[in-house]
Write a protein that holds these residues in place. Structure first.
Motif, PDB file in Angstrom:
ATOM      1  N   GLN A 185     -64.449-101.430  38.010  1.00  0.00           N
ATOM      2  CA  GLN A 185     -63.312-100.516  38.075  1.00  0.00           C
ATOM      3  C   GLN A 185     -62.160-101.186  38.831  1.00  0.00           C
ATOM      4  O   GLN A 185     -62.323-101.576  39.980  1.00  0.00           O
ATOM      5  N   PRO A 186     -60.986-101.362  38.215  1.00  0.00           N
ATOM      6  CA  PRO A 186     -59.861-101.987  38.933  1.00  0.00           C
ATOM      7  C   PRO A 186     -59.405-101.115  40.100  1.00  0.00           C
ATOM      8  O   PRO A 186     -59.458 -99.880  40.033  1.00  0.00           O
ATOM      9  N   ILE A 187     -58.953-101.759  41.153  1.00  0.00           N
ATOM     10  CA  ILE A 187     -58.409-101.014  42.288  1.00  0.00           C
ATOM     11  C   ILE A 187     -57.149-100.265  41.876  1.00  0.00           C
ATOM     12  O   ILE A 187     -56.939 -99.116  42.272  1.00  0.00           O
ATOM     13  N   LEU A 188     -56.311-100.900  41.057  1.00  0.00           N
ATOM     14  CA  LEU A 188     -55.074-100.258  40.614  1.00  0.00           C
ATOM     15  C   LEU A 188     -55.327 -99.541  39.296  1.00  0.00           C
ATOM     16  O   LEU A 188     -55.244-100.124  38.222  1.00  0.00           O
ATOM     17  N   SER A 189     -55.652 -98.262  39.380  1.00  0.00           N
ATOM     18  CA  SER A 189     -55.861 -97.472  38.170  1.00  0.00           C
ATOM     19  C   SER A 189     -55.742 -95.994  38.525  1.00  0.00           C
ATOM     20  O   SER A 189     -55.970 -95.607  39.673  1.00  0.00           O
ATOM     21  N   PRO A 190     -55.380 -95.166  37.548  1.00  0.00           N
ATOM     22  CA  PRO A 190     -55.338 -93.717  37.814  1.00  0.00           C
ATOM     23  C   PRO A 190     -56.684 -93.190  38.298  1.00  0.00           C
ATOM     24  O   PRO A 190     -56.738 -92.260  39.114  1.00  0.00           O
ATOM     25  N   ALA A 191     -57.780 -93.768  37.806  1.00  0.00           N
ATOM     26  CA  ALA A 191     -59.105 -93.313  38.234  1.00  0.00           C
ATOM     27  C   ALA A 191     -59.298 -93.533  39.727  1.00  0.00           C
ATOM     28  O   ALA A 191     -59.886 -92.690  40.421  1.00  0.00           O
ATOM     29  N   THR A 192     -58.814 -94.653  40.245  1.00  0.00           N
ATOM     30  CA  THR A 192     -58.949 -94.925  41.667  1.00  0.00           C
ATOM     31  C   THR A 192     -58.249 -93.858  42.495  1.00  0.00           C
ATOM     32  O   THR A 192     -58.740 -93.437  43.545  1.00  0.00           O
ATOM     33  N   VAL A 193     -57.088 -93.414  42.022  1.00  0.00           N
ATOM     34  CA  VAL A 193     -56.364 -92.351  42.733  1.00  0.00           C
ATOM     35  C   VAL A 193     -57.240 -91.106  42.845  1.00  0.00           C
ATOM     36  O   VAL A 193     -57.372 -90.511  43.922  1.00  0.00           O
ATOM     37  N   SER A 194     -57.866 -90.708  41.758  1.00  0.00           N
ATOM     38  CA  SER A 194     -58.713 -89.504  41.804  1.00  0.00           C
ATOM     39  C   SER A 194     -59.938 -89.724  42.677  1.00  0.00           C
ATOM     40  O   SER A 194     -60.375 -88.807  43.392  1.00  0.00           O
ATOM     41  N   TYR A 195     -60.490 -90.939  42.654  1.00  0.00           N
ATOM     42  CA  TYR A 195     -61.645 -91.236  43.504  1.00  0.00           C
ATOM     43  C   TYR A 195     -61.265 -91.177  44.983  1.00  0.00           C
ATOM     44  O   TYR A 195     -62.046 -90.705  45.815  1.00  0.00           O
ATOM     45  N   VAL A 196     -60.089 -91.688  45.322  1.00  0.00           N
ATOM     46  CA  VAL A 196     -59.641 -91.647  46.722  1.00  0.00           C
ATOM     47  C   VAL A 196     -59.358 -90.206  47.150  1.00  0.00           C
ATOM     48  O   VAL A 196     -59.651 -89.823  48.293  1.00  0.00           O
ATOM     49  N   GLU A 197     -58.813 -89.410  46.254  1.00  0.00           N
ATOM     50  CA  GLU A 197     -58.605 -87.997  46.580  1.00  0.00           C
ATOM     51  C   GLU A 197     -59.941 -87.316  46.880  1.00  0.00           C
ATOM     52  O   GLU A 197     -60.038 -86.500  47.813  1.00  0.00           O
ATOM     53  N   GLN A 198     -60.975 -87.652  46.115  1.00  0.00           N
ATOM     54  CA  GLN A 198     -62.307 -87.114  46.386  1.00  0.00           C
ATOM     55  C   GLN A 198     -62.815 -87.622  47.735  1.00  0.00           C
ATOM     56  O   GLN A 198     -63.408 -86.864  48.527  1.00  0.00           O
ATOM     57  N   ALA A 199     -62.586 -88.912  48.013  1.00  0.00           N
ATOM     58  CA  ALA A 199     -63.022 -89.479  49.297  1.00  0.00           C
ATOM     59  C   ALA A 199     -62.324 -88.792  50.464  1.00  0.00           C
ATOM     60  O   ALA A 199     -62.937 -88.539  51.507  1.00  0.00           O
ATOM     61  N   ILE A 200     -61.050 -88.486  50.312  1.00  0.00           N
ATOM     62  CA  ILE A 200     -60.310 -87.793  51.368  1.00  0.00           C
ATOM     63  C   ILE A 200     -60.930 -86.423  51.628  1.00  0.00           C
ATOM     64  O   ILE A 200     -61.118 -86.017  52.789  1.00  0.00           O
ATOM     65  N   ALA A 201     -61.282 -85.716  50.561  1.00  0.00           N
ATOM     66  CA  ALA A 201     -61.940 -84.419  50.734  1.00  0.00           C
ATOM     67  C   ALA A 201     -63.280 -84.582  51.459  1.00  0.00           C
ATOM     68  O   ALA A 201     -63.611 -83.807  52.364  1.00  0.00           O
ATOM     69  N   ASP A 202     -64.036 -85.609  51.077  1.00  0.00           N
ATOM     70  CA  ASP A 202     -65.326 -85.861  51.732  1.00  0.00           C
ATOM     71  C   ASP A 202     -65.146 -86.182  53.205  1.00  0.00           C
ATOM     72  O   ASP A 202     -65.880 -85.677  54.067  1.00  0.00           O
TER      73      ASP A 202
END
Length: 424
Positions: free
Chosen positions: A65-82
């Protein structure tokens, strides 16, 4: 970032915990020596160790999974919630290390370590609460190290201990800071592109939304930082000449030449005036700034500062990517050694990937030209976008969260400048 002030040793010790006080309170000199030995031990180890039981294996740290991708943004948003949840529940315990830990050791610190790694998801909650440092815990430490860019040897050295003791609240803030950076780079970046992540000192060659190649990098020192930029790679030069930047001429070369007049000849560096005429070093007054008006050019060869390859892209900072004759540096824990340009590990593989759509430049042709030693400029038929970014926290999915030290201090928290303040 000329205004950046390097954190002091005292600041580092504050971020890592009152470690010196702990050593001072140790009863026996022998115990002190053992602890100091493990803290200073090499960081290399086996990256492939796994948990003993399949049921306790956590998601893989490395993905395509590339670091620069829309998916990474959603994953980081999930990490922030966690991580907000972790903070609300009180975070994780600090590790008070008073002795060397290895598989088979028994210590109160082992329980602290289990709790710490269970909260961050590196150790399964089914792994128990034993005070014994077992192979489950060893694998969890290695996984934590890999997520934090430390070679996974299972040894809790100075950098690993400091990373363990960064608070959950600080990590949450780091994720929030980097979410903004990732959102700014989440659009279409190209079917093929190269990304240099400065704090991770790593490179991704991305194709059709997946990482095709990973490369270690050596990036700029704290006082000679690699810039953040967007450009397009338009040219590869095989067996390049190296023209020294003025900063290197002034800070590095001239002082050496004043002490050793044979330095230029031994390193195949020739001098040219503004009209392109070669200037013999013997007629230069090295006690003045006269040499700063000259161009210092190193001939192609094995000792050339760029070795076999230079990768060019237009930018106002006069930086580029290149090979290096000092390949041992890629094995270091800290790869912040350049004057701003980016040195690429296994550069030949990246070169082949870049020139794939340029007719006549197969692997064999590239190898033959490099072996011949002749300076050869190769324009790319199709330019490849390149992005130099500063991302010190991200997630690649499955709730796997990566953190890197804030080497240039751009995250604004001293506690995150772990490795910029210590010599390993």
């Amino acid at each position: 970032m000329s205004g950046f002030k390097k954190a002091s040793r005292r600041q580092f010790l504050k971020g890592a915990g009152a470690f010196g006080a702990m050593l001072a309170g140790t009863a026996h000199a022998g115990a002190q020596d053992s602890l100091i030995e493990i803290l200073r031990s090499p960081r290399r180890g086996n990256w492939d160790d796994q948990f003993d039981a399949v049921g306790t294996r956590a998601p893989a740290v490395r993905t395509r999974q590339p670091i620069l991708s829309p998916a990474t943004v959603s994953y980081v948003e999930q990490a922030i919630a966690d991580y907000r949840g972790i903070v609300v529940r009180g975070g994780w315990p600090r590790i008070d290390l008073t002795e060397q830990l290895r598989v088979g050791s028994s210590s109160p610190a082992v329980r602290q370590l289990r709790q710490r790694l269970a909260v961050s998801g590196d150790l399964s909650h089914n792994a128990g609460d034993s005070p014994v440092y077992d192979t489950f815990l060893d694998a969890a430490v290695k996984r934590f190290q890999e997520r934090h860019g430390v070679p996974a040897d299972g040894i809790i050295g100075e950098v690993t201990l400091a990373a363990l003791n960064v608070s959950a609240e600080t990590r949450l803030g780091q994720l929030e800071t980097n979410l903004v950076r990732l959102q700014s780079m989440s659009g279409f970046l190209g079917d093929r592109y190269v990304m240099v992540n400065i704090p991770a000192a790593e490179i991704e060659a991305v194709e059709n939304g997946r990482v095709a190649q990973n490369h270690k990098a050596i990036v700029g020192k704290v006082d000679r930082q690699t810039p953040i930029l967007n450009s397009q790679i338009h040219e590869v030069i095989l067996n390049p000449y190296w023209t020294a930047p003025k900063s290197i001429i002034e800070k590095d070369i001239i002082p050496v030449v004043r002490e050793d007049p044979t330095y230029l000849a031994r390193n195949s560096i020739r001098l040219f005036d503004p009209q392109g005429n070669e200037v013999p070093p013997e007629i230069v007054d090295w006690t003045t700034d006269e040499a700063l008006r000259l161009r210092f050019r190193q001939d192609p060869g094995k000792i050339n500062a760029m070795s076999s390859t230079k990768i060019n892209f237009h930018n106002p900072h006069a930086v580029y990517m290149h090979d290096t004759p000092e390949r041992s540096l890629f094995g270091q824990l800290l790869r912040f050694e350049s004057s701003g340009c980016v040195r690429v590990h296994n550069v030949r593989e990246l070169t082949i990937w870049l020139l794939r759509d340029t007719p006549g430049w197969s692997r064999n042709q590239i190898e033959a030209v490099v072996a011949g030693g002749e300076n050869t400029e190769v324009p790319l038929t199709v330019a490849v976008p390149v992005y130099f970014v500063y991302v010190s926290a991200w997630s690649t999915g499955d709730r796997v969260v990566h953190f890197r030290d804030d080497i240039y201090g751009l995250d604004g928290v001293d506690e995150l400048q772990l490795t910029s303040t210590t010599t390993l």
